[in-house]
Design a protein around this motif. Structure first.
Motif, short mmCIF file in Angstrom:
data_model
loop_
_atom_site.label_atom_id
_atom_site.label_comp_id
_atom_site.label_asym_id
_atom_site.label_seq_id
_atom_site.Cartn_x
_atom_site.Cartn_y
_atom_site.Cartn_z
N LEU A 73 0.83 -1.20 0.00
CA LEU A 73 0.00 0.00 0.00
C LEU A 73 0.87 1.26 0.00
O LEU A 73 0.65 2.18 -0.79
CB LEU A 73 -0.93 0.00 1.22
N HIS A 74 1.85 1.30 0.87
CA HIS A 74 2.72 2.47 1.01
C HIS A 74 4.09 1.99 1.47
O HIS A 74 4.24 0.88 1.99
CB HIS A 74 2.20 3.47 2.05
N HIS A 75 5.09 2.83 1.25
CA HIS A 75 6.31 2.65 2.04
C HIS A 75 6.84 4.03 2.41
O HIS A 75 6.71 5.00 1.65
CB HIS A 75 7.35 1.77 1.34
N PHE A 76 7.36 4.08 3.61
CA PHE A 76 7.80 5.35 4.18
C PHE A 76 9.29 5.26 4.51
O PHE A 76 9.72 4.26 5.12
CB PHE A 76 7.01 5.68 5.46
N ASN A 86 9.12 7.71 0.96
CA ASN A 86 9.06 7.39 -0.48
C ASN A 86 9.57 8.61 -1.24
O ASN A 86 8.79 9.45 -1.69
CB ASN A 86 7.63 7.04 -0.90
N MET A 135 7.95 3.15 -6.75
CA MET A 135 8.20 2.40 -5.53
C MET A 135 9.60 1.78 -5.58
O MET A 135 10.05 1.32 -6.63
CB MET A 135 7.17 1.28 -5.37
#
Length: 728
Positions: A141-144, A146, A151
């Protein structure tokens, strides 16, 4: 409803109370009995035979219920049965997927291969795995943080394997960001958006420094005595189980390096810096399929020098000439030596020293050599041929470890203190005709010089000092005898210069010493008289060119030919046309071949002719389009009778005019109805066309086919020709 028998039912789970079936009685049966996996939910009304559920079934608790039904009489005895009743519980998507961990941790190396998994996440679903209800799909869903639009990580949607994306493989750098938090999602229903449950978990990823790095520049001492191969460095891939290999950047006969399965780099043999001082090659890591898992690493090797080469004399014998009056301290020459060891190091640093001098007269130290440069100098004494005309020196050259002897010869040369003296002060005169060929020797002269023979001090150079402004004469010297040969250097001309009063001097190529000068003893006189020879007339040009169109008018001026006679006599012009069948002009008389020869003979007899010259006139005639095109053949063309269709004959057009590059004709039929109805013509190329009958209704006879030919010239010419076509 129906009679008692084996039956199967499929019932969705969670449906609540419901009737499944009603069994009918067959006498003497009066009631039914149910046994098996009733689990307090499945039952039957004995007196009515109604099979029912008094609650909800659950696939996750029991997916299949096995039951037996039998009918009984009034005494409780079995009438029919037992029969098997099987109830299959149908799964519905009533369970969300669940990760087996609340949070995951993993580590990845910088520059790892994209798409290569370095960690996994895993989730389960209690629904039926044979249905989409338990078929799970993973996503990020997300990566922190970014920091880029794309991605840095990717996940296999079916296996949950997490790997670097291409962007991540390129940009991840633990020096900039060493920790990332990924929010990973899992969804059932095979990822379909409707009626699906989702769940998520965190994955903390630590970025580690890449192991796959090129080592620093490798330094290897040349001519090593160690047992080879020798370990010189090691590389390590970010992945395990890889295969290491070396491939060369330079095209060498053999690369003296290898690599082991553990990434250890070896040098396989002693290296020689003087043969090759640097090496560059690549190390790669491959998987079992031969694919690269990392970018190639470039390895640089520098071969370090040792002092393993002696000094080398640049010349086997260095010969130096020194004038006997050279003053002390003068630089008289240089001894050159080289060393193949590395430049600008102690290994190639050379020092010079005079080891011996032969003969040792008048002293043993006549010469000095600069230790650093090899420059030879005289000490305080001038050399004199009285003591020796030649000295042999042994010069010791050393680089600290090796020594070499360079041989030097010093020749003491005589100084130029004597001037050349002519044997005659006047060689009188000579008379020659003006047509004597260039290169003819007309006089031999002789002078002598008291300096040492065979040197620049005694060699005599003769030159015409006065009386020859145009260098009409030149003087060659025999180096052995110093005899001079006066020869004609340019063509003589009585009319321009009938008499030459020459003053000849004799000098040396070596400068005279201070205080000595050339005088009248080095001069001689010589007079040359030129006699007149009747010379032929001279044309102003060696040849003439003119261009005319072939249709030029008669009496048109073509070209004006000019000539003069060196003696000033009058000139008579004659012309002769070669390679032509046209008329020739002889003087002012027109004549036709073959009487031209008689014309010239008659003309010459009219006056006294002493000499004749000739030149050429090349006349280029330009073609004019003045010839009509016509058919190349003069015989008729034939067609088979009767005409069946497809017949054609090839015709060719030609033209007597000059054709540039290629001919180009247009073919067409005459503009009359009969011809155009019966025949057709089609162009094949620039010179050919096909003539064809246009229909089969021809008689067996001869036809005249009028054809128009156009040559496309400037101006174009058109010709109408009649081609006979015979049908027979």
């Amino acid at each position: 409803t129906g009679p008692l028998k084996d039956m199967n039912f499929s019932v969705p789970e969670g449906g609540g109370v419901r009737i499944l079936y009603q069994f009918t009685f067959e006498p003497p049966a009066v009631r039914f009995r149910l046994s098996g996996d009733k689990d307090g939910i499945i039952d039957i009304v004995p007196e009515k035979g109604i099979l029912y559920l008094n609650g909800s079934l659950d696939w996750e608790t029991k997916p299949v219920h096995y039951l037996q039904v039998e009918s009984l009489d009034v005494n409780g005895n079995v009438v029919n049965g037992s029969y098997a009743v099987t109830i299959y519980v149908e799964d519905i998507n009533d369970n969300p997927p669940e990760f087996d961990q609340k949070a995951y941790t993993g580590a990845v190396r910088q520059n790892s291969r994209p798409g290569k998994p370095f960690m996994y996440v895993h989730a389960t679903d209690r629904d039926n795995p044979a249905t989409p209800h338990a078929q799970l799909r993973y996503s990020i869903l997300h990566h922190f943080p970014n920091p880029y639009e794309e991605m840095l990580f990717e996940i296999d949607s079916e296996t949950g394997a997490i790997s670097l994306s291409r962007m991540g493989s390129y940009y991840l750098d633990p020096q900039k960001q060493d920790t990332f938090l990924l929010v990973v999602s899992v969804k059932d229903m095979a990822g379909m958006p409707t009626n699906a449950f989702t769940n998520s978990a965190d994955a903390v990823i630590f970025v580690l420094e890449s192991l796959w790095k090129a080592p620093p520049i490798i330094h290897i001492q040349e001519n090593s005595t160690k047992v080879h191969p020798v370990n010189i460095s090691q590389v390590r891939s970010n992945e395990i189980g890889v295969i290491y290999d070396i491939f060369e950047k330079e095209k060498l006969p053999r690369l003296p390096f290898s690599i082991s399965k553990d990434g250890v780099i070896y040098v396989t043999e002693p290296l020689d810096r003087e043969q090759k001082d640097t090496y560059t090659f690549f190390v790669v890591a491959k998987d079992n399929y031969g694919e690269l898992v990392d970018k190639p690493l470039q390895i640089h090797v520098i071969v370090e020098d040792i002092n393993d080469n002696p000094p080398v004399c640049q010349q086997a014998l260095t010969v130096i000439e020194v004038q006997e009056n050279e003053i002390g301290g003068s630089n008289i020459g240089t001894v050159f030596a080289t060393d193949m060891d590395k430049e600008n190091t102690l290994n190639s640093y050379l020092r010079f020293k005079i080891k011996s001098q032969v003969p040792e007269v008048p002293t043993s130290s006549l010469f000095y050599i600069q230790q650093e440069t090899g420059i030879l100098q005289l000490t305080g004494h001038s050399l004199s041929k009285y003591y020796a005309s030649k000295y042999s020196l042994e010069v010791l050259v050393t680089d600290g470890a090796f020594e070499t002897i360079c041989d030097v010869e010093v020749h003491v040369i005589d100084i130029n203190d004597q001037i050349p003296i002519f044997e005659k002060s006047d060689y009188d005169s000579v008379t020659i005709a003006e047509n004597v060929p260039v290169g003819t020797v007309i006089l031999e002269i002789q002078a002598s010089d008291g300096d040492e023979p065979g040197t620049g001090s005694s060699l005599i150079i003769y030159q015409v000092k006065e009386g020859d402004p145009n260098n009409t004469f030149a003087i060659d010297t025999d180096a052995k005898t110093n005899r001079g040969f006066v020869r004609i250097n340019k063509a003589l001309d009585f009319e321009t210069m009938p008499v030459y009063n020459l003053v000849i001097n004799a000098t040396n190529p070596e400068p005279l010493v201070q205080g000595v000068q050339y005088n009248s003893s080095s001069l001689t006189l010589f007079k040359v008289f030129i006699t007149n020879v009747d010379e032929p007339p001279v044309f102003l040009k060696p040849f003439y060119k003119a261009e005319l169109s072939e249709d030029v008018a008669v009496n048109t001026l073509v070209v004006t030919v000019e000539a003069y006679d060196p003696e000033g006599d009058s000139i008579l012009f004659f012309a002769e046309i070669l390679s032509s069948s046209r008329k020739q002009r002889c003087g002012g008389v027109m004549a036709s071949d073959p009487s031209a020869e008689q014309c010239f003979s008659d003309k010459i007899s009219l006056c006294t002719v002493t000499s004749i010259s000739q030149t050429s006139l090349t006349l280029h005639l330009h073609d004019v389009n003045d010839n009509l095109p016509y058919i190349a053949t003069d015989y008729p063309t034939f067609f088979c009778y009767p005409v069946r269709g497809g017949e054609k004959t090839l015709i060719q057009a030609i033209d007597a005019d000059e054709q540039w590059f290629y001919s180009k004709f247009n073919f067409s039929l005459a503009d009359d109805m009969n011809t155009r109805n019966n025949w057709e013509i089609s162009k094949v190329n620039a010179t050919h066309a096909y003539l064809s009958p246009k229909h089969p209704n021809f008689e067996e006879k001869t036809y005249n086919v009028p054809i128009i030919l156009n040559d496309n010239g400037k101006p174009p010419l058109e010709n109408k020709v009649n081609l006979k076509g015979i049908l027979c």
